[in-house]
Scaffold this motif. Structure first.
Motif, PDB file in Angstrom:
ATOM      1  N   GLY A  56      32.727  55.837  31.889  1.00 48.49           N
ATOM      2  CA  GLY A  56      31.489  55.604  32.619  1.00 48.49           C
ATOM      3  C   GLY A  56      31.332  54.228  33.242  1.00 48.49           C
ATOM      4  O   GLY A  56      30.301  53.940  33.858  1.00 48.49           O
ATOM      5  N   ALA A  57      32.320  53.353  33.105  1.00 52.14           N
ATOM      6  CA  ALA A  57      32.236  52.016  33.712  1.00 52.14           C
ATOM      7  C   ALA A  57      32.382  52.121  35.224  1.00 52.14           C
ATOM      8  O   ALA A  57      33.150  52.947  35.728  1.00 52.14           O
ATOM      9  N   GLN A  58      31.647  51.302  35.933  1.00 52.06           N
ATOM     10  CA  GLN A  58      31.749  51.211  37.384  1.00 52.06           C
ATOM     11  C   GLN A  58      32.591  49.975  37.688  1.00 52.06           C
ATOM     12  O   GLN A  58      32.161  48.858  37.414  1.00 52.06           O
ATOM     13  N   ILE A  59      33.791  50.188  38.206  1.00 54.65           N
ATOM     14  CA  ILE A  59      34.727  49.078  38.416  1.00 54.65           C
ATOM     15  C   ILE A  59      35.271  49.121  39.833  1.00 54.65           C
ATOM     16  O   ILE A  59      35.852  50.124  40.246  1.00 54.65           O
ATOM     17  N   SER A  60      35.102  48.013  40.547  1.00 59.42           N
ATOM     18  CA  SER A  60      35.682  47.889  41.881  1.00 59.42           C
ATOM     19  C   SER A  60      36.380  46.552  42.069  1.00 59.42           C
ATOM     20  O   SER A  60      37.000  46.321  43.095  1.00 59.42           O
ATOM     21  N   ARG A  61      36.279  45.678  41.057  1.00 55.69           N
ATOM     22  CA  ARG A  61      36.852  44.336  41.188  1.00 55.69           C
ATOM     23  C   ARG A  61      37.561  43.930  39.899  1.00 55.69           C
ATOM     24  O   ARG A  61      37.195  44.352  38.807  1.00 55.69           O
ATOM     25  N   ALA A  62      38.575  43.070  40.075  1.00 53.59           N
ATOM     26  CA  ALA A  62      39.260  42.446  38.946  1.00 53.59           C
ATOM     27  C   ALA A  62      39.412  40.970  39.273  1.00 53.59           C
ATOM     28  O   ALA A  62      39.498  40.581  40.445  1.00 53.59           O
ATOM     29  N   LEU A  63      39.449  40.160  38.254  1.00 54.85           N
ATOM     30  CA  LEU A  63      39.553  38.714  38.388  1.00 54.85           C
ATOM     31  C   LEU A  63      40.670  38.229  37.475  1.00 54.85           C
ATOM     32  O   LEU A  63      40.761  38.661  36.324  1.00 54.85           O
ATOM     33  N   CYS A  64      41.522  37.337  37.997  1.00 52.82           N
ATOM     34  CA  CYS A  64      42.591  36.790  37.165  1.00 52.82           C
ATOM     35  C   CYS A  64      42.699  35.283  37.358  1.00 52.82           C
ATOM     36  O   CYS A  64      42.211  34.734  38.340  1.00 52.82           O
ATOM     37  N   VAL A  65      43.363  34.647  36.419  1.00 52.88           N
ATOM     38  CA  VAL A  65      43.619  33.209  36.518  1.00 52.88           C
ATOM     39  C   VAL A  65      44.752  32.975  37.507  1.00 52.88           C
ATOM     40  O   VAL A  65      44.626  32.169  38.429  1.00 52.88           O
ATOM     41  N   ILE A  66      45.878  33.690  37.352  1.00 52.00           N
ATOM     42  CA  ILE A  66      47.042  33.505  38.222  1.00 52.00           C
ATOM     43  C   ILE A  66      47.529  34.861  38.736  1.00 52.00           C
ATOM     44  O   ILE A  66      47.798  35.769  37.950  1.00 52.00           O
ATOM     45  N   ASP A  67      47.644  34.975  40.050  1.00 58.31           N
ATOM     46  CA  ASP A  67      48.274  36.138  40.683  1.00 58.31           C
ATOM     47  C   ASP A  67      49.683  35.705  41.062  1.00 58.31           C
ATOM     48  O   ASP A  67      49.867  34.817  41.890  1.00 58.31           O
ATOM     49  N   ARG A  68      50.680  36.329  40.451  1.00 56.10           N
ATOM     50  CA  ARG A  68      52.078  35.978  40.732  1.00 56.10           C
ATOM     51  C   ARG A  68      52.508  36.411  42.132  1.00 56.10           C
ATOM     52  O   ARG A  68      53.593  36.097  42.574  1.00 56.10           O
ATOM     53  N   GLN A  69      51.660  37.150  42.829  1.00 50.90           N
ATOM     54  CA  GLN A  69      51.920  37.624  44.192  1.00 50.90           C
ATOM     55  C   GLN A  69      53.193  38.470  44.275  1.00 50.90           C
ATOM     56  O   GLN A  69      54.001  38.311  45.177  1.00 50.90           O
ATOM     57  N   LEU A  70      53.318  39.397  43.327  1.00 48.69           N
ATOM     58  CA  LEU A  70      54.457  40.308  43.303  1.00 48.69           C
ATOM     59  C   LEU A  70      54.003  41.754  43.466  1.00 48.69           C
ATOM     60  O   LEU A  70      54.632  42.675  42.948  1.00 48.69           O
ATOM     61  N   GLY A  71      52.909  41.958  44.189  1.00 47.32           N
ATOM     62  CA  GLY A  71      52.442  43.300  44.492  1.00 47.32           C
ATOM     63  C   GLY A  71      51.236  43.767  43.711  1.00 47.32           C
ATOM     64  O   GLY A  71      50.750  44.880  43.929  1.00 47.32           O
ATOM     65  N   GLY A  72      50.726  42.952  42.822  1.00 44.17           N
ATOM     66  CA  GLY A  72      49.572  43.353  42.015  1.00 44.17           C
ATOM     67  C   GLY A  72      48.337  43.668  42.836  1.00 44.17           C
ATOM     68  O   GLY A  72      47.684  44.697  42.617  1.00 44.17           O
ATOM     69  N   ALA A  73      48.015  42.817  43.794  1.00 45.08           N
ATOM     70  CA  ALA A  73      46.816  43.038  44.614  1.00 45.08           C
ATOM     71  C   ALA A  73      46.913  44.351  45.380  1.00 45.08           C
ATOM     72  O   ALA A  73      45.930  45.100  45.480  1.00 45.08           O
ATOM     73  N   GLU A  74      48.095  44.662  45.872  1.00 43.98           N
ATOM     74  CA  GLU A  74      48.303  45.900  46.612  1.00 43.98           C
ATOM     75  C   GLU A  74      48.205  47.128  45.696  1.00 43.98           C
ATOM     76  O   GLU A  74      47.608  48.136  46.067  1.00 43.98           O
ATOM     77  N   THR A  75      48.770  47.025  44.505  1.00 47.94           N
ATOM     78  CA  THR A  75      48.684  48.109  43.533  1.00 47.94           C
ATOM     79  C   THR A  75      47.230  48.393  43.185  1.00 47.94           C
ATOM     80  O   THR A  75      46.800  49.549  43.137  1.00 47.94           O
ATOM     81  N   LEU A  76      46.485  47.328  42.953  1.00 45.30           N
ATOM     82  CA  LEU A  76      45.072  47.490  42.592  1.00 45.30           C
ATOM     83  C   LEU A  76      44.274  48.057  43.754  1.00 45.30           C
ATOM     84  O   LEU A  76      43.428  48.939  43.562  1.00 45.30           O
TER      85      LEU A  76
ATOM     86  N   ASP B 106      44.121  51.654  44.110  1.00 45.38           N
ATOM     87  CA  ASP B 106      43.274  52.317  43.120  1.00 45.38           C
ATOM     88  C   ASP B 106      41.800  51.928  43.301  1.00 45.38           C
ATOM     89  O   ASP B 106      40.988  52.144  42.405  1.00 45.38           O
ATOM     90  N   GLY B 107      41.482  51.307  44.427  1.00 41.25           N
ATOM     91  CA  GLY B 107      40.093  50.950  44.713  1.00 41.25           C
ATOM     92  C   GLY B 107      39.588  49.720  43.988  1.00 41.25           C
ATOM     93  O   GLY B 107      38.389  49.575  43.758  1.00 41.25           O
ATOM     94  N   ILE B 108      40.508  48.822  43.647  1.00 36.83           N
ATOM     95  CA  ILE B 108      40.138  47.602  42.917  1.00 36.83           C
ATOM     96  C   ILE B 108      40.530  46.392  43.762  1.00 36.83           C
ATOM     97  O   ILE B 108      41.697  46.247  44.135  1.00 36.83           O
ATOM     98  N   GLU B 109      39.576  45.526  44.030  1.00 35.98           N
ATOM     99  CA  GLU B 109      39.850  44.292  44.770  1.00 35.98           C
ATOM    100  C   GLU B 109      40.159  43.173  43.771  1.00 35.98           C
ATOM    101  O   GLU B 109      39.376  42.927  42.852  1.00 35.98           O
ATOM    102  N   LEU B 110      41.300  42.517  43.944  1.00 39.34           N
ATOM    103  CA  LEU B 110      41.707  41.436  43.052  1.00 39.34           C
ATOM    104  C   LEU B 110      41.315  40.084  43.631  1.00 39.34           C
ATOM    105  O   LEU B 110      41.615  39.781  44.780  1.00 39.34           O
ATOM    106  N   THR B 111      40.661  39.281  42.813  1.00 35.52           N
ATOM    107  CA  THR B 111      40.364  37.883  43.142  1.00 35.52           C
ATOM    108  C   THR B 111      41.086  37.035  42.115  1.00 35.52           C
ATOM    109  O   THR B 111      41.072  37.354  40.929  1.00 35.52           O
ATOM    110  N   SER B 112      41.733  35.967  42.580  1.00 34.45           N
ATOM    111  CA  SER B 112      42.445  35.096  41.645  1.00 34.45           C
ATOM    112  C   SER B 112      41.994  33.656  41.823  1.00 34.45           C
ATOM    113  O   SER B 112      41.653  33.226  42.927  1.00 34.45           O
ATOM    114  N   LEU B 113      42.006  32.931  40.714  1.00 32.00           N
ATOM    115  CA  LEU B 113      41.714  31.501  40.752  1.00 32.00           C
ATOM    116  C   LEU B 113      42.861  30.776  41.434  1.00 32.00           C
ATOM    117  O   LEU B 113      42.654  29.925  42.291  1.00 32.00           O
TER     118      LEU B 113
END
Length: 172
Positions: A134-154, A157-164
């Motif tokens: 029942g959680a409503q999820i459209s965003r994820a937040l991380c400290v480090i994005d290694r930039q190896l395809g994670g943002a695209e994978t997410l 699946d309808g998830i926008e990745l924001t990284s510090l």
């Protein structure tokens, strides 16, 4: 402390070189040992403080993924005032038998929090299970994005990745 200085502190505390097999199966010659920055209370506190402005408006619950996301989400909750849920890789067959411990997630806008993202597979898997609860999820937040395809994978699946920080921030 500005983001560049924070990035330098994280790099100094956690950057390792050698040969490392990542969760995604990729072999890397550089590795961010997240536990080194998560185990430093002063550095973790600075990271959480820098993450607060990246928390989307309307977020009701911060969900930290086992195991690395748990210290990050706890520190971020302290700085943001938002309640936290601690997400297991799988529900245990005893105790509360819950996948997500802590704050209630059903019907609430949940931000998934992770430490380091490579391919994003664990975020996708956990998000699917949290959405089923029942959680409503459209965003994820991380400290480090290694930039190896994670943002695209997410994104698939309808998830926008924001990284510090991203891997590119450490290339100087």
């Amino acid at each position: 402390m500005d983001i560049a200085e924070l990035g330098q502190r994280i790099y100094q505390a956690s950057h390792l070189t050698g040969e490392f097999v990542l969760r995604s199966g990729i072999t890397a010659t550089e590795y961010f040992d997240k536990y080194r920055f998560e185990a430093d209370p002063v550095l973790l506190d600075a990271i959480a403080e820098a993450l607060v402005p990246l928390v989307p408006a309307g977020t009701e619950v911060l969900a930290g993924l086992e195991m690395g996301g748990i210290p990050v989400v706890t520190a971020l909750g302290r700085h943001s005032g938002l309640p936290c849920a601690f997400v297991r890789k799988e529900a245990k067959p005893y105790g509360t038998c819950r996948l997500a411990e802590g704050a209630e997630i059903a019907g609430r806008q949940v931000l998934v929090v992770e430490d380091v993202v490579t391919k994003g597979g664990q975020i996708v898997a956990s998000t699917q299970e949290l959405r089923a609860l029942g959680a409503q999820i459209s965003r994820a937040l991380c400290v480090i994005d290694r930039q190896l395809g994670g943002a695209e994978t997410l994104a698939a699946d309808g998830i926008e990745l924001t990284s510090l920080l991203t891997a590119a921030d450490f290339l100087s």
